[in-house]
Design a protein around this motif. Structure first.
Motif, PDB file in Angstrom:
ATOM      1  N   THR A  85       0.856  -1.261   0.085  1.00  0.00           N
ATOM      2  CA  THR A  85      -0.153  -0.016  -0.176  1.00  0.00           C
ATOM      3  C   THR A  85       0.881   1.187  -0.009  1.00  0.00           C
ATOM      4  O   THR A  85       0.379   2.202   0.421  1.00  0.00           O
ATOM      5  N   VAL A  86       2.074   1.013  -0.457  1.00  0.00           N
ATOM      6  CA  VAL A  86       2.826   2.418  -0.762  1.00  0.00           C
ATOM      7  C   VAL A  86       3.364   2.413  -2.052  1.00  0.00           C
ATOM      8  O   VAL A  86       3.517   1.680  -2.847  1.00  0.00           O
ATOM      9  N   ALA A  87       3.380   3.813  -2.542  1.00  0.00           N
ATOM     10  CA  ALA A  87       3.750   4.478  -3.772  1.00  0.00           C
ATOM     11  C   ALA A  87       5.240   4.971  -3.734  1.00  0.00           C
ATOM     12  O   ALA A  87       5.339   5.722  -2.655  1.00  0.00           O
ATOM     13  N   THR A  88       6.057   4.587  -4.616  1.00  0.00           N
ATOM     14  CA  THR A  88       7.253   5.090  -4.740  1.00  0.00           C
ATOM     15  C   THR A  88       7.589   5.526  -6.116  1.00  0.00           C
ATOM     16  O   THR A  88       6.746   5.372  -7.044  1.00  0.00           O
ATOM     17  N   GLY A  89       8.572   6.481  -6.174  1.00  0.00           N
ATOM     18  CA  GLY A  89       8.827   7.118  -7.592  1.00  0.00           C
ATOM     19  C   GLY A  89       8.213   8.409  -7.513  1.00  0.00           C
ATOM     20  O   GLY A  89       7.713   8.881  -6.749  1.00  0.00           O
ATOM     21  N   HIS A  90       8.572   9.151  -8.517  1.00  0.00           N
ATOM     22  CA  HIS A  90       8.140  10.574  -8.924  1.00  0.00           C
ATOM     23  C   HIS A  90       6.894  10.386  -9.854  1.00  0.00           C
ATOM     24  O   HIS A  90       6.777  11.218 -10.977  1.00  0.00           O
ATOM     25  N   PHE A  91       5.664   9.945  -9.296  1.00  0.00           N
ATOM     26  CA  PHE A  91       4.386   9.657  -9.961  1.00  0.00           C
ATOM     27  C   PHE A  91       3.787  11.050 -10.170  1.00  0.00           C
ATOM     28  O   PHE A  91       3.034  10.864 -11.040  1.00  0.00           O
ATOM     29  N   LYS A  92       3.972  11.975  -9.530  1.00  0.00           N
ATOM     30  CA  LYS A  92       3.363  13.142  -9.520  1.00  0.00           C
ATOM     31  C   LYS A  92       4.101  14.078 -10.650  1.00  0.00           C
ATOM     32  O   LYS A  92       3.791  15.225 -10.941  1.00  0.00           O
ATOM     33  N   GLY A  93       5.040  13.724 -11.121  1.00  0.00           N
ATOM     34  CA  GLY A  93       5.966  14.530 -12.128  1.00  0.00           C
ATOM     35  C   GLY A  93       5.573  14.509 -13.523  1.00  0.00           C
ATOM     36  O   GLY A  93       4.695  13.629 -13.970  1.00  0.00           O
ATOM     37  N   GLY A  94       5.958  15.584 -14.225  1.00  0.00           N
ATOM     38  CA  GLY A  94       5.316  15.620 -15.472  1.00  0.00           C
ATOM     39  C   GLY A  94       4.343  16.545 -15.764  1.00  0.00           C
ATOM     40  O   GLY A  94       3.812  16.781 -16.884  1.00  0.00           O
ATOM     41  N   SER A  95       3.695  16.975 -14.739  1.00  0.00           N
ATOM     42  CA  SER A  95       2.431  17.810 -15.054  1.00  0.00           C
ATOM     43  C   SER A  95       2.480  19.148 -14.577  1.00  0.00           C
ATOM     44  O   SER A  95       3.316  19.366 -13.409  1.00  0.00           O
ATOM     45  N   THR A  96       2.162  20.107 -15.107  1.00  0.00           N
ATOM     46  CA  THR A  96       1.936  21.437 -14.572  1.00  0.00           C
ATOM     47  C   THR A  96       0.551  21.756 -14.135  1.00  0.00           C
ATOM     48  O   THR A  96       0.114  22.764 -14.405  1.00  0.00           O
ATOM     49  N   ASN A  97      -0.108  21.096 -13.203  1.00  0.00           N
ATOM     50  CA  ASN A  97      -1.342  21.307 -12.890  1.00  0.00           C
ATOM     51  C   ASN A  97      -1.532  22.447 -12.155  1.00  0.00           C
ATOM     52  O   ASN A  97      -0.732  22.782 -10.999  1.00  0.00           O
ATOM     53  N   PRO A  98      -2.144  23.740 -12.383  1.00  0.00           N
ATOM     54  CA  PRO A  98      -2.285  24.774 -11.603  1.00  0.00           C
ATOM     55  C   PRO A  98      -3.075  24.591 -10.265  1.00  0.00           C
ATOM     56  O   PRO A  98      -3.050  25.484  -9.333  1.00  0.00           O
ATOM     57  N   LEU A  99      -3.831  23.441 -10.091  1.00  0.00           N
ATOM     58  CA  LEU A  99      -4.660  23.269  -8.960  1.00  0.00           C
ATOM     59  C   LEU A  99      -3.598  22.905  -7.734  1.00  0.00           C
ATOM     60  O   LEU A  99      -3.821  22.788  -6.636  1.00  0.00           O
ATOM     61  N   GLY A 100      -2.597  22.079  -8.136  1.00  0.00           N
ATOM     62  CA  GLY A 100      -1.750  21.358  -7.382  1.00  0.00           C
ATOM     63  C   GLY A 100      -2.478  20.003  -6.868  1.00  0.00           C
ATOM     64  O   GLY A 100      -3.589  19.802  -7.326  1.00  0.00           O
ATOM     65  N   ASP A 101      -1.880  19.441  -5.819  1.00  0.00           N
ATOM     66  CA  ASP A 101      -2.565  18.111  -5.425  1.00  0.00           C
ATOM     67  C   ASP A 101      -2.341  18.170  -3.942  1.00  0.00           C
ATOM     68  O   ASP A 101      -1.247  18.063  -3.218  1.00  0.00           O
ATOM     69  N   PRO A 102      -3.682  18.373  -3.468  1.00  0.00           N
ATOM     70  CA  PRO A 102      -3.483  18.351  -1.910  1.00  0.00           C
ATOM     71  C   PRO A 102      -2.971  17.347  -1.100  1.00  0.00           C
ATOM     72  O   PRO A 102      -2.827  17.320   0.193  1.00  0.00           O
ATOM     73  N   LEU A 103      -3.063  16.135  -1.713  1.00  0.00           N
ATOM     74  CA  LEU A 103      -2.677  14.859  -1.058  1.00  0.00           C
ATOM     75  C   LEU A 103      -1.032  14.590  -1.215  1.00  0.00           C
ATOM     76  O   LEU A 103      -0.568  14.687  -2.187  1.00  0.00           O
TER      77      LEU A 103
END
Length: 103
Positions: A85-103
């Motif tokens: 149940t753990v996520a590793t790596g830069h899985f939020k990379g490559g996006s320029t989402n202006p809202l950000g990600d609160p989690l």
């Protein structure tokens, strides 16, 4: 009072549900969020399921993508790179989402 709240909430839920992306079409390889691009341009990480097997994960802040990691024979890969149940790596990379990600 609960009936009034329910009478207000149900149409609002329906309205929000109707505000989707419209028709997606046959091409499921494109991100349709704020920074529309091909999914290959986003960075994937690995999420380990409760059984210890790997899944590719991409999160651009609004949409998320997940698929099971398979070997060349179609069997699940269970590498043990992280605890279940753990996520590793830069899985939020490559996006320029202006809202950000609160989690």
């Amino acid at each position: 009072m609960k009936i009034i709240n329910l009478a207000i909430a149900l149409p609002l839920v329906g309205l929000v549900a109707a505000c989707g992306h419209g028709t997606v079409g046959p091409d499921k390889t494109r991100d349709r969020g704020f920074d529309k691009k091909h999914l290959s341009q986003l960075q994937a990480g690995i999420w380990i399921d409760p059984n210890g097997c790997d899944h590719w994960i991409i999160d651009d802040g609004v949409e998320g993508y997940l698929s099971q990691r398979l070997d060349k024979y179609g069997k699940p890969v269970c590498s043990g790179t992280a605890p279940p149940t753990v996520a590793t790596g830069h899985f939020k990379g490559g996006s320029t989402n202006p809202l950000g990600d609160p989690l």
